[in-house]
Design a protein around this motif. Sequence first.
Motif, PDB file in Angstrom:
ATOM      1  N   LEU A   1      56.505  50.804  51.947  1.00  0.00           N
ATOM      2  CA  LEU A   1      56.456  50.049  53.186  1.00  0.00           C
ATOM      3  C   LEU A   1      56.368  48.579  52.822  1.00  0.00           C
ATOM      4  O   LEU A   1      55.327  48.107  52.360  1.00  0.00           O
ATOM      5  N   GLN A   2      57.469  47.878  53.010  1.00  0.00           N
ATOM      6  CA  GLN A   2      57.495  46.438  52.793  1.00  0.00           C
ATOM      7  C   GLN A   2      57.021  45.759  54.063  1.00  0.00           C
ATOM      8  O   GLN A   2      57.616  45.944  55.124  1.00  0.00           O
ATOM      9  N   MET A   3      55.975  44.968  53.957  1.00  0.00           N
ATOM     10  CA  MET A   3      55.369  44.318  55.106  1.00  0.00           C
ATOM     11  C   MET A   3      55.484  42.813  54.927  1.00  0.00           C
ATOM     12  O   MET A   3      54.896  42.250  53.998  1.00  0.00           O
ATOM     13  N   ASN A   4      56.223  42.185  55.816  1.00  0.00           N
ATOM     14  CA  ASN A   4      56.409  40.743  55.792  1.00  0.00           C
ATOM     15  C   ASN A   4      55.821  40.119  57.048  1.00  0.00           C
ATOM     16  O   ASN A   4      55.571  40.798  58.042  1.00  0.00           O
ATOM     17  N   SER A   5      55.622  38.824  56.993  1.00  0.00           N
ATOM     18  CA  SER A   5      55.105  38.074  58.139  1.00  0.00           C
ATOM     19  C   SER A   5      53.860  38.732  58.714  1.00  0.00           C
ATOM     20  O   SER A   5      53.731  38.930  59.927  1.00  0.00           O
ATOM     21  N   LEU A   6      52.937  39.054  57.848  1.00  0.00           N
ATOM     22  CA  LEU A   6      51.753  39.800  58.262  1.00  0.00           C
ATOM     23  C   LEU A   6      50.876  38.990  59.206  1.00  0.00           C
ATOM     24  O   LEU A   6      50.753  37.767  59.078  1.00  0.00           O
ATOM     25  N   LYS A   7      50.286  39.709  60.143  1.00  0.00           N
ATOM     26  CA  LYS A   7      49.416  39.130  61.156  1.00  0.00           C
ATOM     27  C   LYS A   7      48.029  39.738  61.051  1.00  0.00           C
ATOM     28  O   LYS A   7      47.874  40.858  60.562  1.00  0.00           O
ATOM     29  N   PRO A   8      47.003  39.036  61.524  1.00  0.00           N
ATOM     30  CA  PRO A   8      45.655  39.617  61.495  1.00  0.00           C
ATOM     31  C   PRO A   8      45.572  40.979  62.173  1.00  0.00           C
ATOM     32  O   PRO A   8      44.798  41.834  61.721  1.00  0.00           O
ATOM     33  N   GLU A   9      46.350  41.194  63.218  1.00  0.00           N
ATOM     34  CA  GLU A   9      46.322  42.470  63.909  1.00  0.00           C
ATOM     35  C   GLU A   9      46.933  43.612  63.103  1.00  0.00           C
ATOM     36  O   GLU A   9      46.852  44.768  63.524  1.00  0.00           O
ATOM     37  N   ASP A  10      47.552  43.307  61.968  1.00  0.00           N
ATOM     38  CA  ASP A  10      48.029  44.344  61.066  1.00  0.00           C
ATOM     39  C   ASP A  10      46.914  44.913  60.199  1.00  0.00           C
ATOM     40  O   ASP A  10      47.139  45.885  59.473  1.00  0.00           O
ATOM     41  N   THR A  11      45.747  44.309  60.247  1.00  0.00           N
ATOM     42  CA  THR A  11      44.623  44.773  59.442  1.00  0.00           C
ATOM     43  C   THR A  11      44.249  46.202  59.829  1.00  0.00           C
ATOM     44  O   THR A  11      43.982  46.490  60.991  1.00  0.00           O
ATOM     45  N   ALA A  12      44.237  47.089  58.846  1.00  0.00           N
ATOM     46  CA  ALA A  12      43.957  48.500  59.083  1.00  0.00           C
ATOM     47  C   ALA A  12      43.977  49.233  57.756  1.00  0.00           C
ATOM     48  O   ALA A  12      44.376  48.682  56.730  1.00  0.00           O
ATOM     49  N   VAL A  13      43.558  50.483  57.798  1.00  0.00           N
ATOM     50  CA  VAL A  13      43.803  51.392  56.696  1.00  0.00           C
ATOM     51  C   VAL A  13      45.154  52.050  56.939  1.00  0.00           C
ATOM     52  O   VAL A  13      45.400  52.589  58.022  1.00  0.00           O
ATOM     53  N   TYR A  14      46.011  51.990  55.951  1.00  0.00           N
ATOM     54  CA  TYR A  14      47.354  52.537  56.063  1.00  0.00           C
ATOM     55  C   TYR A  14      47.428  53.866  55.323  1.00  0.00           C
ATOM     56  O   TYR A  14      47.021  53.968  54.162  1.00  0.00           O
ATOM     57  N   TYR A  15      47.966  54.874  55.994  1.00  0.00           N
ATOM     58  CA  TYR A  15      48.040  56.224  55.463  1.00  0.00           C
ATOM     59  C   TYR A  15      49.483  56.682  55.333  1.00  0.00           C
ATOM     60  O   TYR A  15      50.298  56.470  56.237  1.00  0.00           O
ATOM     61  N   CYS A  16      49.765  57.334  54.244  1.00  0.00           N
ATOM     62  CA  CYS A  16      51.062  57.953  54.020  1.00  0.00           C
ATOM     63  C   CYS A  16      51.042  59.379  54.551  1.00  0.00           C
ATOM     64  O   CYS A  16      50.044  60.098  54.407  1.00  0.00           O
ATOM     65  N   ASN A  17      52.137  59.782  55.161  1.00  0.00           N
ATOM     66  CA  ASN A  17      52.265  61.109  55.740  1.00  0.00           C
ATOM     67  C   ASN A  17      53.569  61.758  55.298  1.00  0.00           C
ATOM     68  O   ASN A  17      54.612  61.111  55.287  1.00  0.00           O
TER      69      ASN A  17
END
Length: 118
Positions: free
Chosen positions: A80-96
């Motif tokens: 998961l390439q994440m660009n232009s990150l924002k504070p609201e992207d803050t989280a624990v990210y899980y793979c499924n």
Amino acid sequence: QVQLVESGGGLVQPGGSLRLSCAASGSIFSIYAMGWYRQAPGKQRELVARITNGGSTSYADSVKGRFTISRDNAKNTVYLQMNSLKPEDTAVYYCNADPTNPRVHDYWGQGTQVTVSS
């Protein structure tokens, strides 16, 4: 038994980028649809991005144009390439891992923390 291990999370400033990786065990990785979910404290888990075994992708409206999901079946890895990150992207990210077969259960990784803050 499929096992998923996420990596690549960390602390990044707003506007920055991170690439998450999810390494999967097993030899049948290529038949699974793969997804990235995230969950912030006190909030419901949400689907961020998904890629089918045929390569079709979909994204949550909140990340469209900023995040890109991809897979390398030879390496049994989803990114998961994440660009232009924002504070609201803050989280624990899980793979499924989703076999897209109701007779076979999904698999989940342990999660990786992404924090977007100055």
